[in-house]
Design a protein around this motif. Sequence first.
Motif, PDB file in Angstrom:
ATOM      1  N   GLN A 193       0.845  -1.294  -0.040  1.00 57.32           N
ATOM      2  CA  GLN A 193       0.169  -0.023   0.112  1.00 57.32           C
ATOM      3  C   GLN A 193       0.990   1.265  -0.162  1.00 57.32           C
ATOM      4  O   GLN A 193       0.580   2.209  -0.851  1.00 57.32           O
ATOM      5  CB  GLN A 193      -0.869   0.028   1.379  1.00 57.32           C
ATOM      6  N   VAL A 194       1.859   1.308   0.721  1.00 58.67           N
ATOM      7  CA  VAL A 194       2.874   2.396   0.725  1.00 58.67           C
ATOM      8  C   VAL A 194       3.310   2.516  -0.550  1.00 58.67           C
ATOM      9  O   VAL A 194       3.672   3.779  -0.794  1.00 58.67           O
ATOM     10  CB  VAL A 194       3.800   2.270   2.042  1.00 58.67           C
ATOM     11  N   ILE A 195       3.911   1.477  -1.120  1.00 54.01           N
ATOM     12  CA  ILE A 195       4.642   1.678  -2.282  1.00 54.01           C
ATOM     13  C   ILE A 195       3.446   2.377  -3.458  1.00 54.01           C
ATOM     14  O   ILE A 195       3.954   3.286  -4.165  1.00 54.01           O
ATOM     15  CB  ILE A 195       5.150   0.345  -2.978  1.00 54.01           C
ATOM     16  N   GLU A 196       2.071   1.946  -3.250  1.00 52.35           N
ATOM     17  CA  GLU A 196       1.280   2.545  -4.334  1.00 52.35           C
ATOM     18  C   GLU A 196       0.996   4.185  -3.851  1.00 52.35           C
ATOM     19  O   GLU A 196       0.936   4.785  -4.653  1.00 52.35           O
ATOM     20  CB  GLU A 196      -0.106   1.882  -4.066  1.00 52.35           C
ATOM     21  N   MET A 197       1.103   4.538  -2.708  1.00 56.85           N
ATOM     22  CA  MET A 197       1.230   5.747  -2.209  1.00 56.85           C
ATOM     23  C   MET A 197       2.380   6.726  -2.761  1.00 56.85           C
ATOM     24  O   MET A 197       2.151   7.669  -3.085  1.00 56.85           O
ATOM     25  CB  MET A 197       0.953   5.730  -0.516  1.00 56.85           C
ATOM     26  N   VAL A 198       3.401   6.175  -2.441  1.00 56.62           N
ATOM     27  CA  VAL A 198       4.655   6.771  -3.039  1.00 56.62           C
ATOM     28  C   VAL A 198       4.430   6.952  -4.553  1.00 56.62           C
ATOM     29  O   VAL A 198       4.850   8.203  -5.171  1.00 56.62           O
ATOM     30  CB  VAL A 198       6.146   6.100  -2.668  1.00 56.62           C
ATOM     31  N   GLU A 199       4.084   5.972  -5.119  1.00 55.27           N
ATOM     32  CA  GLU A 199       3.881   6.216  -6.807  1.00 55.27           C
ATOM     33  C   GLU A 199       2.977   7.230  -7.095  1.00 55.27           C
ATOM     34  O   GLU A 199       3.196   8.039  -7.849  1.00 55.27           O
ATOM     35  CB  GLU A 199       3.618   4.596  -7.490  1.00 55.27           C
ATOM     36  N   THR A 200       1.883   6.980  -6.287  1.00 52.66           N
ATOM     37  CA  THR A 200       0.961   8.333  -6.537  1.00 52.66           C
ATOM     38  C   THR A 200       1.454   9.582  -6.174  1.00 52.66           C
ATOM     39  O   THR A 200       1.115  10.709  -7.037  1.00 52.66           O
ATOM     40  CB  THR A 200      -0.562   7.720  -5.870  1.00 52.66           C
TER      41      THR A 200
END
Length: 144
Positions: A115-122
Amino acid sequence: MKIALGNDHAGTTYKFAVEAYLKDKGIEVENFGTDEESSVDYPDFVHPVAQAVTSNTADFGILICGSGNGVAITANKYPEVRAGLCWNKEIVSLIRAHNNANILCIPARFTAVPQVIEMVETFLNTAFEGGRHQNRINKISLHC
């Protein structure tokens, strides 16, 4: 692009995952966080990240602690910082698009690494919309 990365003991595992993700994307990372899981004081890691962002030696910052609140409160003491506490990618999109956030604050104890990786990408791929949102940002600083 260069990212200043900071964390306390609660965010060490997350920091390593974020750092690996960023480096894999060819993004330069400056690690101001602890590499240990023994208790530390989060402000010691927030100040260098906020200073890197405000001095333009980093394009953005990412801060990670247990709740995300301590790092967000500390970072937002800097007049040029707009640090947003997020726990999903939808909120991340809004802090970038509407608030032109320059530091992402992550609550390690309330998120999972994927989830954090998706947040960073966003965070990195969402542009500021400007317009009426810029007018609001112009009103954030105190004028005593």
